[in-house]
Design an enzyme around this catalytic site. Sequence first.
Site, PDB file in Angstrom:
ATOM      1  N   ASP A 194       0.861  -1.186   0.000  1.00 50.13           N
ATOM      2  CA  ASP A 194       0.000   0.000   0.000  1.00 50.13           C
ATOM      3  C   ASP A 194       0.894   1.232   0.000  1.00 50.13           C
ATOM      4  O   ASP A 194       1.274   1.741   1.053  1.00 50.13           O
ATOM      5  CB  ASP A 194      -0.920  -0.032   1.233  1.00 50.13           C
ATOM      6  CG  ASP A 194      -1.957   1.078   1.216  1.00 50.13           C
ATOM      7  OD1 ASP A 194      -1.896   1.942   0.329  1.00 50.13           O
ATOM      8  OD2 ASP A 194      -2.827   1.084   2.108  1.00 50.13           O
ATOM      9  N   HIS A 195       1.218   1.722  -1.197  1.00 53.29           N
ATOM     10  CA  HIS A 195       2.210   2.778  -1.354  1.00 53.29           C
ATOM     11  C   HIS A 195       1.658   3.967  -2.114  1.00 53.29           C
ATOM     12  O   HIS A 195       0.758   3.829  -2.944  1.00 53.29           O
ATOM     13  CB  HIS A 195       3.431   2.245  -2.123  1.00 53.29           C
ATOM     14  CG  HIS A 195       4.415   1.535  -1.260  1.00 53.29           C
ATOM     15  ND1 HIS A 195       5.749   1.859  -1.242  1.00 53.29           N
ATOM     16  CD2 HIS A 195       4.270   0.524  -0.377  1.00 53.29           C
ATOM     17  CE1 HIS A 195       6.389   1.068  -0.388  1.00 53.29           C
ATOM     18  NE2 HIS A 195       5.501   0.251   0.145  1.00 53.29           N
ATOM     19  N   GLY A 250       4.373   2.533   9.195  1.00 53.43           N
ATOM     20  CA  GLY A 250       4.558   3.301   7.973  1.00 53.43           C
ATOM     21  C   GLY A 250       5.982   3.641   7.618  1.00 53.43           C
ATOM     22  O   GLY A 250       6.925   3.402   8.373  1.00 53.43           O
ATOM     23  N   GLU A 251       6.115   4.200   6.413  1.00 60.13           N
ATOM     24  CA  GLU A 251       7.404   4.716   5.931  1.00 60.13           C
ATOM     25  C   GLU A 251       7.217   6.161   5.486  1.00 60.13           C
ATOM     26  O   GLU A 251       6.180   6.505   4.896  1.00 60.13           O
ATOM     27  CB  GLU A 251       7.938   3.897   4.742  1.00 60.13           C
ATOM     28  CG  GLU A 251       8.204   2.447   5.037  1.00 60.13           C
ATOM     29  CD  GLU A 251       7.071   1.550   4.515  1.00 60.13           C
ATOM     30  OE1 GLU A 251       6.187   2.040   3.787  1.00 60.13           O
ATOM     31  OE2 GLU A 251       7.088   0.355   4.862  1.00 60.13           O
ATOM     32  N   ASN A 295       5.910   7.037   1.904  1.00 59.38           N
ATOM     33  CA  ASN A 295       4.499   7.065   1.532  1.00 59.38           C
ATOM     34  C   ASN A 295       3.693   8.092   2.309  1.00 59.38           C
ATOM     35  O   ASN A 295       2.747   8.674   1.774  1.00 59.38           O
ATOM     36  CB  ASN A 295       3.887   5.681   1.762  1.00 59.38           C
ATOM     37  CG  ASN A 295       4.626   4.626   0.980  1.00 59.38           C
ATOM     38  OD1 ASN A 295       4.694   4.688  -0.243  1.00 59.38           O
ATOM     39  ND2 ASN A 295       5.196   3.658   1.682  1.00 59.38           N
ATOM     40  N   GLY A 345      11.182  -4.878  15.784  1.00 60.38           N
ATOM     41  CA  GLY A 345      11.979  -4.857  16.994  1.00 60.38           C
ATOM     42  C   GLY A 345      11.119  -5.225  18.189  1.00 60.38           C
ATOM     43  O   GLY A 345       9.914  -5.478  18.054  1.00 60.38           O
ATOM     44  N   THR A 363       9.385  -8.969   7.701  1.00 63.94           N
ATOM     45  CA  THR A 363      10.114  -9.149   6.445  1.00 63.94           C
ATOM     46  C   THR A 363      11.481  -9.784   6.666  1.00 63.94           C
ATOM     47  O   THR A 363      12.285  -9.847   5.748  1.00 63.94           O
ATOM     48  CB  THR A 363      10.285  -7.802   5.719  1.00 63.94           C
ATOM     49  OG1 THR A 363      10.941  -6.878   6.595  1.00 63.94           O
ATOM     50  CG2 THR A 363       8.931  -7.234   5.311  1.00 63.94           C
TER      51      THR A 363
END
Length: 321
Positions: free
Chosen positions: A37-38, A106-107, A110, A174, A191
């Site tokens: 989702d980007h 999120g990143e 995006n 983490g 991932t």
Amino acid sequence: MVRIGYTMMTEQAGPRELVSHVVGAEETGFDFSVISDHSYPWLASQGHAPYAWSILGAAAQATSRIPLMTYVTCPTYRYHPAVVAQKAATVQILSQGRFRLGLGSGENLNEHIVGAGWPAAHVRLEMLEEAVGIIRRMFTGECVSHHGAHFDVENARLWDLPEESPPIGIAVSGPRSCELAGRSADLLIATEPEQEFLQHFDAHGGAGKPRIGQLPVCYDRDRDAAVARAHDQFRWALGGWKVNAELPGPAGFEQASQHTRPEDVAKAIACGDDVEAVVEAVRPYAEAGFTEVALVQIGGDQQEPFLEWAGAELLPALRDL
């Protein structure tokens, strides 16, 4: 047995193609599917970023058996959590109960587009936890009002509810995110095949819940072509989560990966048509305790040959694993 999934990679194909690909994945026999989702591709060479939720609606109608899942949606910046709840409930109805809602913090790549800034990781996790709480309340069908540290909701209600709420997955990177997933999620998303993630997840309520990993591969009968394509489109992946979450656009990923060589990518990603190489790449996930692994075939125009190979050679070998 580890269930094997297929990834609709929105960064590397257009919307109509992605729907066609997941139809092919269902026909091939993949156990489930996920979609990124980007709003941006990682690298300009990937070339795409269609709206994942429209694709999910189309995929729900174009398929009949394969489960669907976001991998992952950020419910804190581009999308308000109350809006995510409405989208997820609708896709669950359209797919007749085949949808799982994968969420993450999120990143910057995006989320920067709405101009809300990009806070520290611990703040993003706080926001994610609050968002998950709102979404779960919305799934009950109650009229929700909420005034929290990060979000406000005023008299929100879902008028169209599925018979069963979508299971919620949380992406981890983490100990803190693993603890959040254990407390608040129905499944874990990762991932990397880190057994430590699963231990933290289990210790905070995740024992017995599904855990899903993801793995890029680059199939091609010509291994050199596969390595070149993987380097061109996926070298960003070697940067690691701490880098990938922070960079604001493809130009940043271009610069960050400028010294990554094709041979570096070939060591990290199974390239070519060696079935055993993919089996060995999946094995660490199985041995760590992951119950599902979604494969990413690198190259938007290479999905059909990959699916043909997967059906004939790869999936039978992975079933044995």
